[in-house]
Design an enzyme around this catalytic site. Structure first.
Site, PDB file in Angstrom:
ATOM      1  N   VAL A  86      33.992   1.621  25.997  1.00 21.10           N
ATOM      2  CA  VAL A  86      35.145   2.476  25.701  1.00 21.10           C
ATOM      3  C   VAL A  86      34.680   3.900  25.373  1.00 21.10           C
ATOM      4  O   VAL A  86      35.259   4.882  25.843  1.00 21.10           O
ATOM      5  CB  VAL A  86      36.002   1.900  24.555  1.00 21.10           C
ATOM      6  N   LYS A  87      33.609   4.007  24.602  1.00 21.23           N
ATOM      7  CA  LYS A  87      33.093   5.341  24.268  1.00 21.23           C
ATOM      8  C   LYS A  87      32.643   6.073  25.527  1.00 21.23           C
ATOM      9  O   LYS A  87      32.920   7.269  25.702  1.00 21.23           O
ATOM     10  CB  LYS A  87      31.925   5.220  23.279  1.00 21.23           C
ATOM     11  N   ALA A  88      31.941   5.367  26.404  1.00 19.55           N
ATOM     12  CA  ALA A  88      31.454   5.999  27.645  1.00 19.55           C
ATOM     13  C   ALA A  88      32.623   6.453  28.509  1.00 19.55           C
ATOM     14  O   ALA A  88      32.602   7.559  29.068  1.00 19.55           O
ATOM     15  CB  ALA A  88      30.558   5.033  28.414  1.00 19.55           C
TER      16      ALA A  88
END
Lengths: 290, 290, 290, 290
Positions: free
Chosen positions: A165-167
């Site tokens: 999700v962060k990427a």
């Protein structure tokens, strides 16, 4: 609560994040490669500067290091307390989380990939967003500790999901940045007032965090403050593209934007802020975005 | 005020927009190709259903038609009152505005390209955004009338600038939509919970109007409500790409995204909502974005 | 010559390639997963159908298998003669070659990645191109054997270089295919005679193997013969993109084209020829390329 | 033959092209903006340097000017003989041909758009390729004259078709150039010998005119000879993209490559050869393609 908590890695984010833990926990230990920083933190916030061996004996261990590789090395070098939960707030690689989780589980340790967003200001104000992958039971147990530092804390899936999700978030940031630079260049070349134009866009369907914050606050005013390095954005978009490749997906805009961020990173000076990507567009189009 | 105002084109937007004018002006005239609609408007809101000849004798004339071509034809067919201001709220072509403005000026009429954003709900609540190109003196004179219908009203540049901002806004919408579909597909293929993931993204740097509104409200719930046609988005992104070409700019993400919207438009049924672009990605990647 | 030669993997390519070895070598051994094929080869071309154990005792061992993974598994399962050279003609992964080479070297075996181009017709006529990575001394020793099967045989670099050249070649094929489909669609939509147009292009600077062979022989005549699967082209372009990612390069056209091939592969039926990528463009643009 | 022929525009191409006409025609007239050049041509090749008024009284009139705009201006300034055929060898804009043809037809003149490929060497050796749009009857009548200058002469469609084929050819050239630069950069970054690698590719399915000629003869040897300006390639790719837009097609690789050529044109010095596009890639990837 009677749980012991450790925080490993007191960088720009970690130092501020760990400062909130003593508000809810009595036994808070901190460790940093340079001991002075840990001691300063202990004095300032009432935490305990401990050895790495001691730190990994806590019930819940947070880590916030530059890369997944750093976490892997550190984990391999210590004996973590069985029954502990390791909450890794690094902006890491999903594959690394999928590898680490079962290795640690064999030792009785539950691993959560739990990267955060919100920058240093969010770390300072305890308003971070946590996107967490791993076992739900571990998530539930670590939740109170995360709540001292964050506002929105979500369990998004199994191991690696948090990093994914962060990427993807940072990939979207990169795409929105390219898009906004191209849109602004187009308007500039036709004599449109950018400030007024983006005021309109920000009240319309074309709005993004980039149009409402990054361009006005970093590009139009030529400040380009160095808060998040372009090279790190290139790394994160690379992680996103690797996820695309792993699943054999077709994602043309991700692929094209990753190329542009990579080029901008090669073209810029070391340590340049991610917003300097705008300067690549300025060269490509012989104009300035202001 | 003693000014007379006309509104030409009582479609989904125009009908609602013109309803606010009587609150501030006593002489409000409306005209529509089908007379019944104008008469209904007059009954409902206290406007006057007039002939086209009469409508173009007002001090300020608003138009809201499907395309710039429609405006050009209508303008060519009438004798507009000298001294009038023509405020064209069509989502039109900048080149058309640059052509129309001097032609009308020779007849003593000032032309403003003044497209709006905010959809029918914004038209109903008088909270539209007006992005206006043309002479500042005309803008100032038309401002009170626009203020009855809108909240944010900006003079963004010379003739064509308003249309340009609208085209770029919709181009950004299209790029953000492609980006969000690709990001969501990537997360889906790795087993991530999309709802939770986008909650995190919407609190982070990857947020856009698409991530916070379009995907949750139109795609994840499979509703795809037909409020803004994909074919119109394809048209608008085409206008943006034409602006890029006119200035001989390099805008790779605009160019790539325009291709995708164009393909999606060919692949979808007539009248499909712009959010059905997601279905093209679903076919390309053999998964569903939900 | 007194060297013994083995050929492992008698698929469409290997069967034909191994047929030339007896012309220059007296001890030629063949092995295939299904023994019948090896026995048929022995009868037809005077080779010797042997056990796998026996095959890997030859001085020079050729392999031609579907993927690098197959080669890795096979290599791990046998005891290869020390002093042998392993010439791997699989269209493989550079990283695999970089891993295998040192592992085999420890056992006294030199590994060459030596993929070929020229298709089955080239294998039949011994006119293949060999692009070879690995130690020059091994290349020189294996050259006579390769020369019985190929016409152009090049040492292009260290381990992995051969696979890299093959991957890039197929990436260029894919890009040229996308380009030719787009160019042909553009001309078709403007009423141009494609056959005549491509005759001109093939005599001009826009020529490629795709414009002169693939489009006329596979697409314009709607034959789409299944000789090279689109899914394999997707795999090969993926290898190329992974090379780009490994070196952190910016390669926007590689990235964009890989996305398109990947999408076309998802959209097509299993086993479809790579030229059916044209059909994706036909759907996207509502026309036929003929 | 008893037909009279004129050639208007004695630039690098036209000067050489017109030199072949006297071999088959007795009445060959030449005109150039600078009269000296026409007189020199007359002396050298036995043509007649005439006034523009006289030139446009010939049975067949060739033109070879920088842009379609130049042709339009010239045509508008003269009275062409009724019954003449105008053969325009300019690398022009299809829309211009579609406009000019009916205008000239009203005056009894048939217009053919007949751009050529083959560069100055092809003009010198009379081996040019003619791609011709317009009426077939005019094509047939002009064929003998074109045959004195070219080898492959094709009627590709109605007015504009010839210009369209030329634009698409040059677009393919541009795409192949981007592709080859990216492929070469990828191989270079992995330590592959480019010369050997491209020898392999040129014998394989990834071959193009760029891989076999442009890269080895202009880039690898760092010569970048100025024979075809990057700015002209940018113009031609723009014409191709405009054709895509006119037909509302989806052509992602054309769109992306046009962006890259446009950027390279902005980044390079005036007059740079099209092969200097490679230098943009070298900056983007911090390496040299040699």
């Amino acid at each position: 609560m009677t749980q012991s908590i450790s925080f490993i890695g007191l960088g720009a984010m970690g130092y501020r994040m760990a400062s909130h833990l003593p508000k809810a926990f009595s036994d808070v230990r901190v460790w940093n490669r340079t001991t002075e920083k840990a001691q300063k933190h202990a004095q300032e916030f009432g935490t305990h500067a401990v050895s790495l061996e001691n730190a990994v004996q806590a019930d819940i261990i947070f880590s916030c290091l530059p890369t997944s590789q750093d976490v892997e090395k550190l984990v391999a070098s210590v004996h973590i307390k069985s029954g502990a939960i390791w909450v890794d707030c690094t902006s890491g690689v999903p594959e690394s989380a999928r590898n680490l989780a079962p290795i640690l589980l064999e030792k009785g340790v539950q691993y959560l990939d739990a990267p955060v967003s919100g920058q240093t200001i969010g770390a300072e104000n305890a308003t971070l967003t946590f996107m967490v992958g791993g076992q739900k039971t571990a998530f539930d147990r670590a939740l109170p500790a995360m709540q001292t530092m964050g506002k929105l804390i979500k369990h998004v899936g199994d191991s690696g999901a948090g990093f994914a999700v962060k990427a993807v978030n940072n990939m979207l940031l990169a795409i929105h940045l390219c898009a906004a630079c191209e849109g602004a260049s187009t308007l500039k070349s036709h004599g449109v007032n950018l400030q007024e134009a983006f005021d309109c866009i920000n009240a319309s369907s074309g709005q993004s965090g980039v149009t409402s914050s990054v361009l006005p606050n970093r590009v139009f005013n030529r400040s380009f403050p160095s808060t998040f390095a372009l090279s790190l954005l290139a790394k994160d978009t690379g992680i996103a593209l690797d996820l695309v490749r792993e699943s054999k997906l077709s994602a043309p805009i991700i692929a094209a934007s990753q190329s542009l961020v990579q080029a901008a990173s090669h073209l810029s000076e070391d340590g340049s802020d991610f917003s300097t990507l705008a300067k690549m567009y300025e060269s490509m189009n012989k104009l300035t975005i202001e």
